[in-house]
Design an enzyme around this catalytic site. Structure first.
Site, short mmCIF file in Angstrom:
data_model
loop_
_atom_site.label_atom_id
_atom_site.label_comp_id
_atom_site.label_asym_id
_atom_site.label_seq_id
_atom_site.Cartn_x
_atom_site.Cartn_y
_atom_site.Cartn_z
CB CYS A 85 5.76 9.28 8.93
SG CYS A 85 6.60 10.18 7.61
CB CYS A 208 7.68 6.76 -4.14
SG CYS A 208 9.35 6.42 -4.76
CB SER A 209 3.82 6.49 -0.01
OG SER A 209 4.69 7.44 0.56
CE LYS A 334 3.24 3.10 -5.17
NZ LYS A 334 2.38 4.18 -5.54
CG HIS A 338 2.47 9.29 4.14
ND1 HIS A 338 1.92 9.23 5.41
CD2 HIS A 338 3.82 9.32 4.32
CE1 HIS A 338 2.89 9.22 6.31
NE2 HIS A 338 4.05 9.29 5.67
#
Length: 397
Positions: A85, A208-209, A334, A338
């Site tokens: 990431c 969770c993103s 968030k 992402h």
């Protein structure tokens, strides 16, 4: 011992960032063109003025051809990089080092990911063969272990940790609602966040993103040349990266309340930048809030809160837009989303806007005499990850 660093030797003179989200109407190439074009325009350069490119993507392409064909580059060097990431940050780090070395005058770091077209709900790609000692849990399950471990170690009621997690999600959705590029652009009441559908452990959906598509880009030049391109460059103060030994899942001493890789990389970055009190010297921070308990732990690993106090500081509003140290003013992973290859560069884009005074009025941070911005990416899982920290500033020297 820290890295020697390249403080004030290179500068960002142009940036571009697409809207993140479910971009069904755009291809990977379309997003690359959009982000690169915005960066070219921002720096006042043509694509032929860029000497070399670093492309970050986890699973949306397998070589530099992904970018060269999209931009129709005239036989320029394009290096594709990947580091979980932290892929977008890795593209930026390598482009900065290339310019600082004198190998190139102008470089572009660009990251992209088209996750929504992959058919997966999370990250793309299959895990390589291993010895079987690695974790087999899903990403939400692994990161959910942070919350009960933190509560136990610091004698904080689990309900209080959950309330702090809820406040992290609320804060980041509040900020994202003021960001036209964010995947999720609506405030979410704390009650709804707290009572959302469970995902893993104490994590609900809003902990969770987002999984999204997007691209972002930066143009880097030597610091002494920066004012030829813009009146308001950002100078790179620090670039720090740490890869851990990956022993967490089998280490009986690992307690799931810290990321040692983050501690090491932040310590290195602060030494490079000459920062002694990050909580007091930073104007803002963009951190890797892949899950809400991650942000809580990061506040302590990055030195923004004392050990065992991140829940209290979060509830007190220390990291809100009007707090002492705004964290994720653009909504973070968030709310902004992402897309793996773009996230690190998206964080820098927010520093670009805030430090230059160009962020929208609804989420613009008051300077208060502070002129540094920090970005942080991690990739992997608790106990087995990589971590990147950058510090940028609006003034050289």
């Amino acid at each position: 011992m820290s890295s020697h660093g390249i403080k004030d030797r290179v500068a960002i003179v142009g940036m571009g960032c697409t809207r993140f989200g479910e971009r069904w109407e755009l291809s990977t190439a379309d997003m690359l063109v959009e982000a690169a074009s915005a960066a070219y325009a921002s720096a006042g350069v043509a694509k032929d003025d860029v000497d070399a490119y670093w492309l970050g993507t986890l699973g949306s392409g397998s070589s530099g051809m992904l970018l060269s064909s999209a931009l129709k580059l005239d036989y320029k060097p394009v290096t594709r990089v990947e580091n979980f990431c932290a892929t977008g940050s890795e593209a930026f780090r390598n482009a900065c080092y290339a310019v600082a070395s004198g190998a190139y005058d102008v470089a572009m770091a660009i990251g992209v990911e088209k996750l929504k077209d992959s058919g997966y709900s999370g990250l793309v790609g299959a895990a390589p063969p291993s010895d079987g000692t690695g974790g087999t849990l899903s990403a939400p399950a692994r990161f959910s272990m942070l919350a009960p471990a933190y509560a136990a170690k610091y004698d904080v009621a689990r309900a209080d940790v959950k309330r702090a997690m809820t406040r992290v999600a609320y804060k980041n959705h509040f900020n994202g609602a003021r960001n036209e590029r964010a995947q999720f652009q609506a405030e979410v009441p704390e009650e709804r966040i707290a009572n959302a559908t469970p995902v893993a452990g104490d994590l609900g959906i809003f902990d969770c993103s987002g999984v999204s598509d997007g691209a972002a880009a930066a143009i880097i030049v030597r610091a002494e040349d920066a004012h030829h391109y813009t009146d308001d460059p950002l100078y790179v103060k620090a670039l720090a990266f740490a890869a851990g030994p990956g022993s967490g899942p089998i280490d009986p001493h690992y307690d799931y309340t810290t990321f040692e890789e983050v501690v090491r990389s932040s310590r290195d970055a602060y030494a490079q930048a000459g920062i002694t009190s990050p909580a007091d010297e930073l104007m803002m921070a963009e951190v890797h809030d892949c899950f809400t308990p991650t942000e809580l732990v990061l506040m302590e690993d990055l030195g923004f809160s004392a050990r065992g106090t991140a829940c209290r500081d979060t509830m007190d509003g220390r990291f809100a837009l009007d707090g002492a140290l705004p964290v994720n003013p653009d909504g973070g992973l968030k709310s902004f989303g992402h897309p793996i290859g773009a996230s690190g560069l998206r964080m820098l884009f927010e520093c670009w806007l805030q430090l230059r005074g160009e962020a929208p009025a609804g989420r613009r941070i008051a300077e208060r005499g502070k002129r540094y911005g920090l970005t942080h990416n991690l990739g992997g899982a608790p106990g087995e990850c990589v971590s990147f920290v950058s510090v940028v500033g609006a003034e050289r020297g």
